[in-house]
Design a protein around this motif. Structure first.
Motif, PDB file in Angstrom:
ATOM      1  N   ALA A  60      52.755  40.926  42.235  1.00 50.34           N
ATOM      2  CA  ALA A  60      53.535  39.889  43.479  1.00 50.34           C
ATOM      3  C   ALA A  60      53.500  39.410  44.666  1.00 50.34           C
ATOM      4  N   THR A  61      53.306  38.572  44.745  1.00 52.26           N
ATOM      5  CA  THR A  61      52.894  38.451  45.933  1.00 52.26           C
ATOM      6  C   THR A  61      53.936  36.802  47.203  1.00 52.26           C
ATOM      7  N   ALA A  62      53.655  37.218  48.122  1.00 51.62           N
ATOM      8  CA  ALA A  62      54.376  36.175  48.597  1.00 51.62           C
ATOM      9  C   ALA A  62      54.408  36.190  50.091  1.00 51.62           C
ATOM     10  N   ALA A  63      53.929  35.246  51.300  1.00 53.45           N
ATOM     11  CA  ALA A  63      53.548  35.197  52.607  1.00 53.45           C
ATOM     12  C   ALA A  63      55.814  36.191  53.091  1.00 53.45           C
ATOM     13  N   GLY A  64      55.195  36.767  54.225  1.00 56.01           N
ATOM     14  CA  GLY A  64      56.011  37.464  54.447  1.00 56.01           C
ATOM     15  C   GLY A  64      56.848  38.629  53.867  1.00 56.01           C
ATOM     16  N   TYR A  65      55.806  39.302  52.406  1.00 58.98           N
ATOM     17  CA  TYR A  65      56.824  40.257  51.910  1.00 58.98           C
ATOM     18  C   TYR A  65      55.714  41.156  51.584  1.00 58.98           C
ATOM     19  N   GLN A  66      56.508  42.160  51.654  1.00 57.04           N
ATOM     20  CA  GLN A  66      54.796  43.276  51.166  1.00 57.04           C
ATOM     21  C   GLN A  66      54.093  43.179  49.624  1.00 57.04           C
ATOM     22  N   ASP A 100      46.982  40.754  35.215  1.00 60.95           N
ATOM     23  CA  ASP A 100      45.572  40.913  35.198  1.00 60.95           C
ATOM     24  C   ASP A 100      44.588  39.637  35.940  1.00 60.95           C
ATOM     25  N   GLY A 101      44.776  39.164  36.943  1.00 57.53           N
ATOM     26  CA  GLY A 101      44.474  38.250  37.743  1.00 57.53           C
ATOM     27  C   GLY A 101      44.838  37.126  37.714  1.00 57.53           C
ATOM     28  N   ALA A 102      45.878  37.080  36.237  1.00 61.63           N
ATOM     29  CA  ALA A 102      46.175  35.400  35.997  1.00 61.63           C
ATOM     30  C   ALA A 102      47.161  35.312  36.048  1.00 61.63           C
ATOM     31  N   ASP A 103      47.718  33.486  36.908  1.00 61.89           N
ATOM     32  CA  ASP A 103      48.430  33.404  37.136  1.00 61.89           C
ATOM     33  C   ASP A 103      49.563  33.335  36.295  1.00 61.89           C
ATOM     34  N   ILE A 104      51.017  34.249  36.404  1.00 64.27           N
ATOM     35  CA  ILE A 104      51.991  33.921  35.263  1.00 64.27           C
ATOM     36  C   ILE A 104      53.225  33.474  36.218  1.00 64.27           C
ATOM     37  N   THR A 105      52.945  33.479  37.444  1.00 61.42           N
ATOM     38  CA  THR A 105      54.670  32.811  37.843  1.00 61.42           C
ATOM     39  C   THR A 105      55.727  32.346  36.615  1.00 61.42           C
ATOM     40  N   MET A 106      54.929  30.634  36.867  1.00 55.50           N
ATOM     41  CA  MET A 106      55.561  29.820  36.102  1.00 55.50           C
ATOM     42  C   MET A 106      56.148  30.761  34.126  1.00 55.50           C
ATOM     43  N   LEU A 127      59.985  39.769  32.744  1.00 55.07           N
ATOM     44  CA  LEU A 127      59.516  39.882  34.502  1.00 55.07           C
ATOM     45  C   LEU A 127      61.005  38.996  34.803  1.00 55.07           C
ATOM     46  N   ALA A 128      61.929  39.979  35.012  1.00 51.35           N
ATOM     47  CA  ALA A 128      62.973  39.148  35.483  1.00 51.35           C
ATOM     48  C   ALA A 128      62.436  38.173  36.837  1.00 51.35           C
ATOM     49  N   PRO A 129      63.512  37.371  36.866  1.00 47.64           N
ATOM     50  CA  PRO A 129      62.957  36.249  38.186  1.00 47.64           C
ATOM     51  C   PRO A 129      64.089  36.971  39.611  1.00 47.64           C
ATOM     52  N   PRO A 130      63.285  36.766  40.316  1.00 50.78           N
ATOM     53  CA  PRO A 130      64.000  37.499  41.749  1.00 50.78           C
ATOM     54  C   PRO A 130      65.756  36.830  41.770  1.00 50.78           C
ATOM     55  N   LYS A 131      67.312  37.483  42.354  1.00 54.06           N
ATOM     56  CA  LYS A 131      67.790  36.854  42.598  1.00 54.06           C
ATOM     57  C   LYS A 131      68.044  35.571  43.675  1.00 54.06           C
ATOM     58  N   GLN A 132      67.345  35.574  44.716  1.00 53.65           N
ATOM     59  CA  GLN A 132      67.429  34.522  45.422  1.00 53.65           C
ATOM     60  C   GLN A 132      66.051  33.915  45.918  1.00 53.65           C
ATOM     61  N   LEU A 133      65.613  32.812  45.528  1.00 47.93           N
ATOM     62  CA  LEU A 133      64.367  31.437  45.286  1.00 47.93           C
ATOM     63  C   LEU A 133      63.206  32.213  46.443  1.00 47.93           C
ATOM     64  N   ILE A 134      62.265  32.985  45.942  1.00 44.83           N
ATOM     65  CA  ILE A 134      61.114  33.367  47.030  1.00 44.83           C
ATOM     66  C   ILE A 134      60.135  32.323  47.359  1.00 44.83           C
ATOM     67  N   PRO A 135      60.085  31.467  48.413  1.00 46.76           N
ATOM     68  CA  PRO A 135      59.400  30.427  48.680  1.00 46.76           C
ATOM     69  C   PRO A 135      58.011  31.119  48.846  1.00 46.76           C
ATOM     70  N   ASP A 192      60.097  35.663  27.806  1.00 50.25           N
ATOM     71  CA  ASP A 192      59.337  36.910  27.291  1.00 50.25           C
ATOM     72  C   ASP A 192      57.638  36.483  26.601  1.00 50.25           C
ATOM     73  N   ILE A 193      56.790  37.549  27.649  1.00 52.94           N
ATOM     74  CA  ILE A 193      55.718  37.291  27.662  1.00 52.94           C
ATOM     75  C   ILE A 193      54.894  38.047  26.643  1.00 52.94           C
ATOM     76  N   PRO A 194      54.636  37.375  25.700  1.00 52.16           N
ATOM     77  CA  PRO A 194      53.537  38.439  24.587  1.00 52.16           C
ATOM     78  C   PRO A 194      51.858  38.588  25.383  1.00 52.16           C
ATOM     79  N   LEU A 195      52.356  40.210  24.936  1.00 56.01           N
ATOM     80  CA  LEU A 195      51.097  41.106  25.422  1.00 56.01           C
ATOM     81  C   LEU A 195      50.742  41.894  24.792  1.00 56.01           C
ATOM     82  N   ASP A 196      48.964  41.976  24.668  1.00 55.96           N
ATOM     83  CA  ASP A 196      48.355  42.481  23.716  1.00 55.96           C
ATOM     84  C   ASP A 196      48.754  43.560  24.335  1.00 55.96           C
TER      85      ASP A 196
END
Length: 170
Positions: free
Chosen positions: A153-159, A130-136, A115-123, A141-145
């Protein structure tokens, strides 16, 4: 006298709880073994997991990892074999080498999501898989079954952004 009685009662309660936990772990493990013997691995795997979580023994963890590998959950198996390496090392258990070999053999078979990080930091950005926080883990590269996984993805003030990704076995 009362304090001594309370200590004895407390010790008995702790011992009783420990016996109940061990009995639960043993029952789950035996049931998993019976199911595995009959080829019912999809049903056996969660019981190996339950046995390990009730009473974290290396054998139960190795069986859980092996079971996960056999049903095609390579990322879960790889993670559990790596956990087994750490536990075996801590216990000076000779099965550490087996766990290392099994994890290494799975490494080239892992499907990974990046998952590519956003170009700008989003507070306040929160990313879940699948409901587990993977923000960090965003940007790694995240191994997945194999299978379908929901990324949110959620952030206050964003859809909110939701996407289902389908991971096939490599």
């Amino acid at each position: 006298m009362r304090a001594a009685g309370a200590v004895v009662l407390g010790a008995l309660l702790v011992a009783s709880r420990a016996q109940a936990v061990k009995a639960t772990a043993t029952a789950a493990y035996k049931q998993a073994e019976e199911l595995a013997k009959h080829g019912k691995l999809t049903e056996a795997c969660p019981l190996y997991e339950a046995s390990y979580h009730a009473d974290p023994k290396l054998g139960a963890l190795l069986h859980a990892a092996d079971c996960q590998e056999k049903i095609g959950r390579t990322a879960t198996a790889w993670a559990e074999f790596n956990d087994a390496v750490e536990l075996a090392h801590k216990l000076a258990d000779p099965r550490e080498d087996l766990a290392k070999r099994r994890a290494a053999a799975l490494e080239p078979k892992l499907a990974k999501l990046h998952l590519a990080p956003p170009k700008q930091l989003i507070p306040g950005l929160a990313v879940k898989r699948d409901g587990a926080d993977i923000t960090m883990l965003v940007g790694t590269d995240i191994p997945l079954d194999p299978g379908d996984h929901e990324i949110v993805a959620t952030a206050a003030g964003y859809q909110d952004w939701t996407k289902t990704v389908s991971i096939s076995a490599p």
